[in-house]
Scaffold this motif. Structure first.
Motif, mmCIF file in Angstrom:
data_model
loop_
_atom_site.group_PDB
_atom_site.id
_atom_site.type_symbol
_atom_site.label_atom_id
_atom_site.label_comp_id
_atom_site.label_asym_id
_atom_site.label_seq_id
_atom_site.Cartn_x
_atom_site.Cartn_y
_atom_site.Cartn_z
ATOM 1 N N TYR A 34 0.799 -1.641 0.396
ATOM 2 C CA TYR A 34 -0.185 0.381 0.055
ATOM 3 C C TYR A 34 0.641 1.117 -0.358
ATOM 4 C CZ TYR A 34 -4.503 -2.630 1.438
ATOM 5 O OH TYR A 34 -4.990 -3.423 1.834
ATOM 6 N N THR A 47 -3.526 3.137 0.631
ATOM 7 C CA THR A 47 -4.187 2.613 -0.623
ATOM 8 C C THR A 47 -3.441 2.026 -1.359
ATOM 9 O OG1 THR A 47 -5.966 3.673 -2.172
ATOM 10 C CG2 THR A 47 -3.755 5.457 -2.303
ATOM 11 N N LEU A 48 -4.407 0.971 -2.344
ATOM 12 C CA LEU A 48 -3.387 0.304 -3.239
ATOM 13 C C LEU A 48 -3.861 1.023 -4.489
ATOM 14 C CD1 LEU A 48 -4.568 -3.654 -2.171
ATOM 15 C CD2 LEU A 48 -2.281 -2.769 -2.042
ATOM 16 N N CYS A 53 -8.506 0.361 0.319
ATOM 17 C CA CYS A 53 -7.935 1.937 0.813
ATOM 18 C C CYS A 53 -7.940 1.204 2.605
ATOM 19 C CB CYS A 53 -8.607 2.861 1.307
ATOM 20 S SG CYS A 53 -8.502 3.905 -0.876
#
Length: 142
Positions: A34, A47-48, A53
């Motif tokens: 992330y 977040t990715l 998230c």
């Protein structure tokens, strides 16, 4: 791919915001890829690239217990058994190096859990607020 029904985000309250940021930055950024995208006095978000998230925010000092109504545990997908084993070693090292983050515990070492599905391989541990976390390889779920 349709977004309807997919995971958007989860927000967790932590009893010690600085410790929470340290722990979740290790778990989310260092292990799971992330990116920390926001940090404010009232929340921090990772977040990715696919959009999921995880946020944390300051909470009260009431201990978390998985048996209470609410979150039982939070599981993250991992691509292989080997990754889980590697992450497990890093989690153990992080816990040993950060003894000030009380509550961090390995609950169950990496193992097969056939009761959850064929090939299900996971490790279970807690964060500094005793929130149960899991890294799981689930080959037959997708």
């Amino acid at each position: 791919m349709p977004k309807t029904g997919t995971f958007s985000h989860i927000s967790l309250s932590v009893s010690d915001y600085d410790n929470g940021k340290k722990y979740y930055n290790f778990l989310l950024a260092d292990l799971l890829g992330y990116k920390k995208v926001m940090e404010h006095p009232y929340y921090t978000m990772w977040t990715l690239s696919s959009g999921e998230c995880v946020c944390i925010s300051p909470g009260n000092k009431t201990p978390h217990h998985k048996q209470n109504p609410g979150l039982h545990h939070l599981a993250f997908n991992v691509g292989t058994h080997e990754e889980i084993d590697q992450f497990y070693e890093k989690i153990v090292k992080f816990h040993e190096e950060n003894k000030d983050l009380t509550g961090c515990t390995i609950l169950d070492k990496p193992a097969l859990y056939p009761q959850y599905g064929e090939g299900y391989y996971a490790v279970f541990f807690t964060d500094s607020d005793n929130i149960k976390l899991e890294l799981a390889y689930t080959p037959n779920y997708h």
